[in-house]
Design an enzyme around this catalytic site. Structure first.
Site, short mmCIF file in Angstrom:
data_model
loop_
_atom_site.label_atom_id
_atom_site.label_comp_id
_atom_site.label_asym_id
_atom_site.label_seq_id
_atom_site.Cartn_x
_atom_site.Cartn_y
_atom_site.Cartn_z
N ASP A 1 0.77 -1.09 -0.07
CA ASP A 1 -0.05 -0.05 -0.19
C ASP A 1 0.92 1.17 0.06
O ASP A 1 0.41 2.17 -0.02
CB ASP A 1 -0.93 0.09 1.29
CG ASP A 1 -0.30 -0.12 2.67
OD1 ASP A 1 1.07 -0.11 2.44
OD2 ASP A 1 -0.84 0.04 3.61
N GLY A 2 2.32 1.30 0.04
CA GLY A 2 3.09 2.23 -0.18
C GLY A 2 3.18 2.94 1.39
O GLY A 2 3.92 3.83 1.55
N ARG B 1 14.05 10.11 5.95
CA ARG B 1 15.52 9.77 6.29
C ARG B 1 16.35 10.75 5.28
O ARG B 1 16.10 11.21 4.42
CB ARG B 1 15.39 8.27 5.71
CG ARG B 1 14.58 7.25 6.30
CD ARG B 1 14.81 5.91 6.10
NE ARG B 1 14.52 5.48 4.62
CZ ARG B 1 14.47 4.26 4.42
NH1 ARG B 1 14.75 3.16 5.12
NH2 ARG B 1 14.38 3.88 2.96
N ASP C 1 19.02 -5.96 -1.12
CA ASP C 1 18.13 -4.87 -1.26
C ASP C 1 18.19 -4.06 -0.12
O ASP C 1 17.87 -2.85 0.07
CB ASP C 1 17.04 -4.91 -1.87
CG ASP C 1 16.08 -5.95 -1.10
OD1 ASP C 1 16.23 -7.22 -1.17
OD2 ASP C 1 15.06 -5.26 -0.42
N1 ATP Z 1 3.55 -1.28 2.57
C1 ATP Z 1 4.47 -1.51 1.41
N2 ATP Z 1 4.09 -0.90 0.20
C2 ATP Z 1 4.73 -0.95 -0.77
N3 ATP Z 1 6.10 -1.75 -0.94
C3 ATP Z 1 6.56 -2.19 0.00
C4 ATP Z 1 5.77 -1.99 1.46
N4 ATP Z 1 6.46 -2.66 2.44
C5 ATP Z 1 7.52 -3.23 1.88
N5 ATP Z 1 7.52 -2.68 0.33
C6 ATP Z 1 8.70 -3.19 -0.51
O1 ATP Z 1 9.03 -4.51 -0.56
C7 ATP Z 1 10.54 -4.65 -0.55
C8 ATP Z 1 11.06 -5.15 0.43
O2 ATP Z 1 10.71 -4.39 1.75
P1 ATP Z 1 11.65 -4.24 3.04
O3 ATP Z 1 10.77 -4.49 4.04
O4 ATP Z 1 13.14 -4.68 2.57
O5 ATP Z 1 11.95 -2.64 2.70
P2 ATP Z 1 10.93 -1.28 3.34
O6 ATP Z 1 11.18 -1.80 4.84
O7 ATP Z 1 9.87 -1.05 2.67
O8 ATP Z 1 12.11 -0.38 2.94
P3 ATP Z 1 13.67 0.14 3.10
O9 ATP Z 1 14.54 -0.77 2.52
O10 ATP Z 1 13.56 1.29 2.00
O11 ATP Z 1 13.83 0.82 4.45
C9 ATP Z 1 10.87 -3.19 -0.93
O12 ATP Z 1 10.93 -3.08 -2.47
C10 ATP Z 1 9.91 -2.42 -0.42
O13 ATP Z 1 9.69 -0.96 -1.19
MG MG Z 2 14.19 -2.74 2.45
#
Ligand code: ATP
Ligand code: MG
Length: 500
Positions: free
Chosen positions: A130-131, A181, A261
């Site tokens: 959901d972003g 951030r 990532d």
């Molecule tokens: N609620 C969400 N909506 C959209 N994309 C998400 C969401 N949660 C995670 N993602 C995406 O899933 C992938 C893995 O998530 P991960 O938990 O590693 O990162 P994150 O916590 O969203 O962010 P970051 O690594 O930028 O701190 C990433 O591409 C992240 O942007």
């Molecule tokens: Mg991440």
């Protein structure tokens, strides 16, 4: 003591001047888009220290202009919001295309600092997400970013935390928040893997050249690897990553999701998800409830980082060319990690940093024996180090001994430790140790206390904790002892997963 919000200075306008950094790479690397506004945004917490680094007045962060900008509701002049594309290996498996699914880069300031919103709405890389980010996980990210910085650990920074009553659906209905951030760059190993996997060698080269020119200019003049700048880059990143892992292992930080990532090309800690500072010392500790195999267990982190560097090396191969160069560049990790780790542990133990030789080997044995004792007794890691520091000054090691069940084992270790320290002045050593062994770390249950209060509308616990974590080596007042105590029984029932 607490770090309350400043009263917003409405007269101040955005002092930030923006320039083109990452944006100059071109559209193969990102999608330009607007953040999605949130209803009724409000400032929850700001970091005066991060504000100082960015070069904005602390008071401006609580102004309406800043709250609008850092909730994604307004784009200030000069900002160029975008989400970048990356790929990566997650839990050891190639995950294909990922990208900033909920992070939006607002731009880079003239001072060379990128400003990014986490949780500012959907992007083309959101997949099913959901972003958004919930208040719970955003409090953890905000507090930990600034706590790590105060501990001297390389990290992305958190400028401010902005909340909104917008409902967000996870295991239950929660509310939204955005962490703003800061970092010189948010480029990850996964950015390189993305272009390598697609055979887009020109974009790969463009990215590597950008990173070298901006952040590792010394690679251009390397005399190693037959002058190959890309191999030099791999070595420089390997060394920074090794230094980062030495910090994590020494301070007892478990990252929880060391996917490629989530590995910064600058060797910064990035993505504060299911992280944990160790309570009891346990190399097998798994902090991520979703990590059923224990891939990211505390003691395995240094090897995982090396595995991740190997992925980066593979991605850079089209540029490096010679396998031998890549192997040699990676090899540096195996020297730098142990050297940095032992140096950090010596500082924690109040031992002099010797040039080389015998002392090196015997210090390593002393450190290994201690870690075995700590693990066998599941001794509380932060409290052990703090008590050891005080004991060094007073000469009374009983409070440290009390932490161990294996008293004979402790007594034997202490004898050896005292032999190692016989030549050093105890008072001076203790002063240094108290600057190497924090009194306050963001234990899971402390974060949880701040989260529970915040969910009930009380941010004072968060502010108090923030103030302590910003000065983790200070003794602080007696009434703050609660924040440096053993974890309560309920702490072991906290489950932190990838849900955020
Ligand atoms: N609620 C969400 N909506 C959209 N994309 C998400 C969401 N949660 C995670 N993602 C995406 O899933 C992938 C893995 O998530 P991960 O938990 O590693 O990162 P994150 O916590 O969203 O962010 P970051 O690594 O930028 O701190 C990433 O591409 C992240 O942007
Ligand atoms: Mg991440």
């Amino acid at each position: 003591m607490s770090s309350p919000l400043p009263s917003g200075d409405a007269s101040a306008s955005s002092p930030l001047v923006w320039r083109n950094g990452f944006a100059a790479l071109g559209p193969a690397f990102f999608t330009e888009l607007q953040p999605t506004p949130l209803p009724a945004p409000h400032a929850i917490a700001v970091s005066a220290s991060a504000a100082g680094w960015l070069g904005v007045a602390h008071a401006w962060l609580a102004s309406d202009e800043a709250v609008q900008a850092f909730s994604g509701n307004a784009v200030l002049p000069g900002m160029q919001p975008m989400a970048s594309v990356y790929s990566g290996h997650q839990f050891g498996v190639w995950a294909g295309q990922l990208g900033d699914g909920r992070a939006i880069l607002l731009g880079e300031t003239e001072g060379g600092i990128e400003v990014q919103l986490k949780g500012a709405g959907r992007t083309p890389y959101s997949r099913m997400g959901d972003g958004r980010a919930v208040l719970r996980s955003s409090i953890r990210e905000f507090l930990c970013s600034e706590a790590m910085h105060a501990l001297g650990v390389p990290t992305t920074r958190a400028l401010c935390l902005t909340g909104s009553p917008a409902p967000i659906y996870r295991e239950e209905v929660e509310t939204a928040a955005v962490v703003t951030r800061l970092a010189p760059s948010f480029i990850r190993f996964g950015h390189f893997e993305h272009f390598a996997a697609r055979g887009q060698t020109e974009e790969l080269r463009q990215l590597a050249d950008y990173v070298i020119d901006r952040y590792y200019p010394g690679c251009r003049s390397t005399t190693a690897f037959g002058g190959n700048a890309y191999a030099a880059l791999l070595q420089a990143v390997s060394e920074r990553t090794a230094a980062l892992l030495a910090h994590w292992q020494a301070v007892g930080f478990c990252h929880g999701v060391m996917n490629t990532d989530n590995m910064s090309i600058l060797g910064l800690t990035i993505d504060y998800g299911p992280f944990q500072f160790l309570d009891a010392f346990d190399p097998g500790h798994i902090c991520n409830h979703s990590d059923s195999q224990g891939r990211y267990a505390f003691g395995g982190q240094p090897n995982v980082a090396y595995w991740n560097l190997y992925c980066l090396a593979q991605a850079l191969m089209p540029l490096i060319g010679e396998t031998e160069h890549a192997q040699a560049a990676l090899e540096s990790y195996k020297d730098v990690f142990p050297a940095e780790f032992v140096a950090r542990m010596r500082a924690k133990l109040g031992l002099p940093q010797p040039a080389a030789g015998d002392a090196q080997a015997s210090d390593v044995a002393l450190i290994e024996a201690l870690l075995q004792l700590l693990a066998a007794g599941k001794v509380d890691y932060p409290i052990f180090w703090r008590r050891l520091s005080h004991a060094r000054a007073s000469g009374d090691y009983e409070p440290v001994r009390d932490l161990f069940l294996d008293r004979a084992g402790w007594d034997a270790w202490l004898l050896t430790y005292q032999e190692h320290t016989a030549q050093t002045d105890p008072a001076r050593a203790a002063v240094a140790m108290l600057q190497a062994n924090p009194k306050f770390v963001l234990r899971n249950h402390l974060g949880e206390e701040a989260i529970r209060a915040a969910k009930a509308g009380d941010f004072s616990v968060l502010h108090t904790l923030q103030a302590l974590l910003e000065r983790p080596f200070d003794e602080h007042a007696e009434q703050d002892a609660h924040w440096a105590d053993f974890p309560p029984a309920w702490a072991s029932t906290i489950e932190i997963s990838c849900s955020s």
